[in-house]
Design a protein around this motif. Structure first.
Motif, PDB file in Angstrom:
ATOM      1  N   ALA A 178     -13.704 -42.284  15.914  1.00 23.77           N
ATOM      2  CA  ALA A 178     -15.134 -42.558  16.062  1.00 23.77           C
ATOM      3  C   ALA A 178     -15.955 -41.274  15.935  1.00 23.77           C
ATOM      4  O   ALA A 178     -16.987 -41.244  15.249  1.00 23.77           O
ATOM      5  CB  ALA A 178     -15.396 -43.225  17.415  1.00 23.77           C
ATOM      6  N   VAL A 179     -15.495 -40.206  16.577  1.00 22.87           N
ATOM      7  CA  VAL A 179     -16.210 -38.928  16.522  1.00 22.87           C
ATOM      8  C   VAL A 179     -16.224 -38.387  15.097  1.00 22.87           C
ATOM      9  O   VAL A 179     -17.262 -37.949  14.580  1.00 22.87           O
ATOM     10  CB  VAL A 179     -15.571 -37.910  17.482  1.00 22.87           C
ATOM     11  CG1 VAL A 179     -16.174 -36.518  17.264  1.00 22.87           C
ATOM     12  CG2 VAL A 179     -15.758 -38.342  18.927  1.00 22.87           C
ATOM     13  N   MET A 231     -15.895 -39.943  12.286  1.00 23.71           N
ATOM     14  CA  MET A 231     -16.712 -40.751  11.378  1.00 23.71           C
ATOM     15  C   MET A 231     -18.183 -40.332  11.448  1.00 23.71           C
ATOM     16  O   MET A 231     -18.868 -40.226  10.429  1.00 23.71           O
ATOM     17  CB  MET A 231     -16.562 -42.238  11.698  1.00 23.71           C
ATOM     18  CG  MET A 231     -15.236 -42.833  11.272  1.00 23.71           C
ATOM     19  SD  MET A 231     -15.064 -44.576  11.700  1.00 23.71           S
ATOM     20  CE  MET A 231     -16.277 -45.324  10.613  1.00 23.71           C
ATOM     21  N   VAL A 232     -18.666 -40.061  12.666  1.00 22.77           N
ATOM     22  CA  VAL A 232     -20.050 -39.615  12.842  1.00 22.77           C
ATOM     23  C   VAL A 232     -20.246 -38.242  12.214  1.00 22.77           C
ATOM     24  O   VAL A 232     -21.206 -38.001  11.475  1.00 22.77           O
ATOM     25  CB  VAL A 232     -20.428 -39.581  14.340  1.00 22.77           C
ATOM     26  CG1 VAL A 232     -21.806 -38.959  14.520  1.00 22.77           C
ATOM     27  CG2 VAL A 232     -20.393 -40.985  14.925  1.00 22.77           C
ATOM     28  N   VAL A 233     -19.299 -37.329  12.488  1.00 24.26           N
ATOM     29  CA  VAL A 233     -19.410 -35.970  11.961  1.00 24.26           C
ATOM     30  C   VAL A 233     -19.292 -35.967  10.440  1.00 24.26           C
ATOM     31  O   VAL A 233     -20.040 -35.277   9.743  1.00 24.26           O
ATOM     32  CB  VAL A 233     -18.320 -35.075  12.585  1.00 24.26           C
ATOM     33  CG1 VAL A 233     -18.361 -33.683  11.968  1.00 24.26           C
ATOM     34  CG2 VAL A 233     -18.519 -34.981  14.092  1.00 24.26           C
ATOM     35  N   ALA A 239     -20.043 -38.321   8.377  1.00 26.57           N
ATOM     36  CA  ALA A 239     -21.235 -38.907   7.762  1.00 26.57           C
ATOM     37  C   ALA A 239     -22.300 -37.846   7.522  1.00 26.57           C
ATOM     38  O   ALA A 239     -23.028 -37.887   6.524  1.00 26.57           O
ATOM     39  CB  ALA A 239     -21.793 -40.019   8.654  1.00 26.57           C
ATOM     40  N   GLY A 240     -22.370 -36.862   8.427  1.00 26.38           N
ATOM     41  CA  GLY A 240     -23.335 -35.779   8.254  1.00 26.38           C
ATOM     42  C   GLY A 240     -22.853 -34.681   7.333  1.00 26.38           C
ATOM     43  O   GLY A 240     -23.656 -33.902   6.810  1.00 26.38           O
TER      44      GLY A 240
END
Length: 329
Positions: free
Chosen positions: A44-45, A47-49, A51-52
């Motif tokens: 989850a972490v 995927m967020v990172v 994406a940026g």
């Protein structure tokens, strides 16, 4: 790694997730659950990172898109671990398929735009991740066939699995061609070389999963190919062990932590899971023992790499704080 992740950053999820499955196979329930939660949270972490960070990756470089197949493989591993949660499994399956299709198109374009000599010059172990991700997708399709009873999905899984094997053959040919052309010596070992074994191990697990859902007339050939991929994966282990020990003995500095070491942990865990599958298929207690040994080897490697990574992150943070303090003064 968190601020500027590499394209293959999801290898940590692959390694942690497959160890969770291996622990479950050997009835270490609490350890399996802990690793499963950690793998899910890390996914989850990242995927967020990611994406940026995607804008900073050169998606015209085949090395980048091939390493991004770790995302597909990570989805497939978590899908297998969370098979008891149908909604999560469906979501991960759709995400894995979508990512695979996008990466397959990008990678095909990127490789076609380069000459064969250029591809050979840059081929390395991480390029096998395309085959790893494809085998992972085959496992997902086979699981769908198992839970729905739809033989159509079994045919899809079989086709994807055969494609994964073809990808492995092509990538291995490029890597070995480069090795022969450059006369790469025994100090040429890199951690991602272990994916040469890991890609065959996950192909073995894919074959084992497909064997349980395929038509009777195909079961025999699928089982035969599965045994061959496992035997070939086993055959890679002695030379890989020799090369890594030789280089460490000559150059101890190679043990310095890099994210690439996760590419060693995953194949060890994957071989444990694949060998456990073969133990069931061949009714072999010896294979079960080998699987257990590789599980503990993989877990030990996981702990070492994780601790080294945390120490490296702490050192980088302290260095950044010192530089910031000096700038303010």
């Amino acid at each position: 790694m968190i601020r500027r992740p590499a394209p293959d950053a999801f290898a940590v999820v692959m390694a942690t997730g497959i160890l969770s499955i291996a622990a479950q196979n050997h009835h270490y329930r609490w350890l399996s659950q802990a690793l499963g939660v950690l793998a899910t949270a890390t996914m989850a972490v990242l995927m967020v990172v990611a994406a940026g960070a995607i804008r900073r990756w050169d998606l015209h470089d085949p090395d980048v898109t091939l390493r991004l197949f770790t995302f597909v493989a990570a989805c497939a591993v978590l899908d297998s671990r969370l098979v008891a949660h149908p909604v999560v499994v469906r979501i991960l399956g759709v995400v894995a398929l979508s990512a695979w299709l996008a990466l397959a198109i990008l990678t095909g374009r990127n490789m076609a735009s380069r000459g064969l000599i250029a591809l050979r010059a840059n081929a390395h172990g991480a390029w096998e991740l395309a085959g790893v991700g494809t085998s992972g997708l085959a496992i997902v399709a086979a699981q769908v066939a198992r839970h729905t009873g739809d033989r159509g999905w079994a045919v899809v899984a079989l086709a994807i699995w055969l494609l994964a094997i073809v990808i492995y053959v092509v990538m291995t040919w490029l890597i070995l061609w480069r090795t022969a052309d450059e006369r790469k010596d025994r100090e040429g070992f890199e951690p991602d070389d272990w994916i040469l074994m890991g890609a065959l191990a996950i192909a073995t697990l894919a074959g084992h999963t497909i064997y349980g859902v395929t038509a009777d007339w195909l079961a025999g050939p699928v089982r035969a190919v599965t045994v061959v991929t496992w035997a070939l994966a086993s055959g890679w282990i002695p030379p890989l062990v020799y090369f890594v020990l030789h280089r460490v003995n000559r150059r101890p500095a190679v043990l310095q932590f890099t994210g690439a070491w996760w590419a060693l942990v995953f194949p060890l865990g994957m071989y444990s899971v694949a060998t456990a599958a073969m133990a069931t298929e061949l009714h072999s207690p010896a294979c079960a023992t080998v699987s257990l040994v590789f599980f503990w080897n993989a877990l030990t490697a996981w702990v070492i790499v994780a601790v080294a990574g945390l120490m490296r992150a702490r050192a980088v943070s302290r260095s950044a704080l010192r530089r910031r303090g000096g700038t303010e003064q």
